[in-house]
Design a protein around this motif. Structure first.
Motif, PDB file in Angstrom:
ATOM      1  N   ASP A   1      -6.816   6.422  -9.736  1.00 22.86           N
ATOM      2  CA  ASP A   1      -7.042   4.978  -9.605  1.00 22.86           C
ATOM      3  C   ASP A   1      -6.018   4.351  -8.667  1.00 22.86           C
ATOM      4  N   SER A   2      -4.776   4.799  -8.775  1.00 15.12           N
ATOM      5  CA  SER A   2      -3.716   4.247  -7.937  1.00 15.12           C
ATOM      6  C   SER A   2      -3.928   4.611  -6.476  1.00 15.12           C
TER       7      SER A   2
ATOM      8  N   ALA B   1      -6.826   5.166  -5.080  1.00 18.81           N
ATOM      9  CA  ALA B   1      -7.963   4.362  -4.621  1.00 18.81           C
ATOM     10  C   ALA B   1      -7.523   2.947  -4.257  1.00 18.81           C
ATOM     11  N   ALA B   2      -6.682   2.347  -5.104  1.00 17.18           N
ATOM     12  CA  ALA B   2      -6.201   0.988  -4.830  1.00 17.18           C
ATOM     13  C   ALA B   2      -5.361   0.947  -3.559  1.00 17.18           C
ATOM     14  N   ALA B   3      -4.493   1.944  -3.390  1.00 15.84           N
ATOM     15  CA  ALA B   3      -3.615   1.976  -2.216  1.00 15.84           C
ATOM     16  C   ALA B   3      -4.410   2.154  -0.929  1.00 15.84           C
TER      17      ALA B   3
ATOM     18  N   GLU C   1       2.406   1.786  -3.372  1.00 17.62           N
ATOM     19  CA  GLU C   1       1.409   2.235  -4.347  1.00 17.62           C
ATOM     20  C   GLU C   1       1.040   3.705  -4.136  1.00 17.62           C
TER      21      GLU C   1
ATOM     22  N   GLU D   1      -4.754   8.057 -13.945  1.00 19.49           N
ATOM     23  CA  GLU D   1      -4.008   6.926 -13.389  1.00 19.49           C
ATOM     24  C   GLU D   1      -3.703   7.145 -11.914  1.00 19.49           C
TER      25      GLU D   1
ATOM     26  N   ALA E   1       1.298   6.558  -6.890  1.00 18.08           N
ATOM     27  CA  ALA E   1       0.193   7.474  -7.200  1.00 18.08           C
ATOM     28  C   ALA E   1       0.648   8.930  -7.131  1.00 18.08           C
TER      29      ALA E   1
ATOM     30  N   SER F   1       0.825  -1.208   0.000  1.00 14.10           N
ATOM     31  CA  SER F   1       0.000   0.000   0.000  1.00 14.10           C
ATOM     32  C   SER F   1       0.857   1.255   0.000  1.00 14.10           C
TER      33      SER F   1
ATOM     34  N   GLN G   1      -7.461   1.290  -0.405  1.00 17.35           N
ATOM     35  CA  GLN G   1      -8.179   0.043  -0.152  1.00 17.35           C
ATOM     36  C   GLN G   1      -7.288  -0.985   0.529  1.00 17.35           C
ATOM     37  N   MET G   2      -5.980  -0.967   0.225  1.00 17.25           N
ATOM     38  CA  MET G   2      -5.043  -1.941   0.795  1.00 17.25           C
ATOM     39  C   MET G   2      -4.519  -1.538   2.173  1.00 17.25           C
TER      40      MET G   2
ATOM     41  N   GLN H   1      -6.020  11.906  -3.372  1.00 16.69           N
ATOM     42  CA  GLN H   1      -6.872  11.277  -4.382  1.00 16.69           C
ATOM     43  C   GLN H   1      -7.879  12.285  -4.932  1.00 16.69           C
TER      44      GLN H   1
END
Length: 347
Positions: free
Chosen positions: A251-252, A254-256, A233, A248, A237, A230, A258-259, A275
């Protein structure tokens, strides 16, 4: 005299730095609490402990306080405890003296972090310089490497294009080969390359860190234990955002997020704010404003200048869409927060 917080923030001055009243200056200041804290530390033996153990436990509590409640609740106490340690060192001998110096370094680095989160990079840099000097005295290679990596991180946070990569590379030269701290420093180097517009070097560095994560997890050093997928990432981001790749980056982020593991309350707020800025750059104003509101709640809870600085960027970026209901709600709430902070800081 009222403070124009919006103007200060837009010129890059953190809310914590703008509200310096009651927070103190980088130089050590005498505190009336210090003599009592010294007596309490010296009395630790009555509880089956030692002054060093007492101060180590206190530092952990102060770190937890900062993470949950923000830097303003902890910064004064950390300054006081640096003075406590300096007082205890006067009479300490042998290993106790070295242990106290190591603790003084750790408290100095923590104080730097608190000022960094308050949005006061000058004070943060001052205390990192002190921590580097003290760590050299201790002779702890990992601790010195960690402080150097933190200097690179601070350079990245302040967009110092001259020093950020050089400091990160210096930390890697100091680090043990294939160690966690080498990976931490490489992470900050990746962001530095992005700030300098070098997308290929940034992505190459991020790939190196990803490949090193499994080995770094077994490193026994206590420093940089938060380095995980995380965290890497998040820096990817940030790099994408610095390179203008807003879609991009969003999205990155958001993924980080979440982790992220549980418990990183304030840092989650920082990343939500970043974000939101990326979403505004990607021309998704409603979503940016909605996420910005979540980050604003964390900013109010913690007093984090890092979050507030990002939200000031968001506030500016959303001006073209200010007639949208979600955007108007965020900008109004942000204004109200600045007014509240002004009233609080001037009382």
């Amino acid at each position: 005299m009222a403070l124009d917080r919006r103007a200060l923030l837009r010129t890059g001055v953190g809310l914590g730095a703008a509200a310096a009243v009651g927070i103190g200056s980088p130089a050590e200041a005498n505190s009336s609490a210090v003599p009592g804290l010294v007596r309490k530390a010296r009395a630790a033996s009555a509880y089956g402990s030692t002054p060093v153990e007492h101060l180590r436990r206190t530092r952990r509590l102060l770190i937890d306080t900062d993470n949950l409640l923000g830097p303003r609740r902890a910064v004064g106490a950390v300054r006081d405890y640096i003075q406590v340690i300096q007082e205890l060192r006067r009479d300490a001998k042998g290993s106790d003296r070295r242990d106290l110096m190591e603790l003084q370094t750790q408290y100095g680095e923590l104080l730097s972090w608190l000022y960094q989160d308050l949005g006061n990079p000058q004070a943060a840099s001052y205390w990192l310089d002190r921590a580097m000097q003290w760590s050299t005295t201790v002779g702890d290679g990992d601790l010195s490497t960690y402080v150097m990596a933190r200097k690179a991180q601070l350079a990245g946070d302040t967009a110092d294009l001259v020093d950020v990569v050089d400091l990160a590379e210096a930390a890697q030269r100091m680090a043990r080969p294939r160690s966690r701290l080498a990976a931490v420093a490489r992470t900050y180097e990746a962001y530095g390359h992005a700030l300098r517009g070098d997308a290929d070097e940034s992505e190459r560095a991020i790939d190196d860190v990803r490949n090193a994560l499994d080995g770094a997890a077994s490193d026994p050093t206590p420093w940089g234990v938060w380095l995980n997928a995380s965290y890497v990432e998040i820096h990817r981001a940030q790099g994408l955002e610095a390179l203008g790749k807003h879609d991009e980056a969003a999205d990155s982020f958001a993924a980080a997020i979440q982790m992220m593991p549980d418990g990183y309350h304030r840092d989650r707020g920082v990343y939500l704010a970043r974000q939101a800025v990326a979403l505004a750059g990607a021309r998704a104003p409603e979503q940016a404003a909605t996420i910005g509101m979540h980050a604003l709640t964390v900013a109010e809870d913690t007093g984090s200048g890092r979050i507030t600085n990002e939200l000031a960027r968001l506030d500016q970026a959303l001006i073209p869409w200010q007639r949208l209901p979600e955007v108007g709600e965020f900008r109004s709430a942000f204004d109200s927060t600045l007014v509240h902070e002004t009233e609080t800081d001037l009382t």
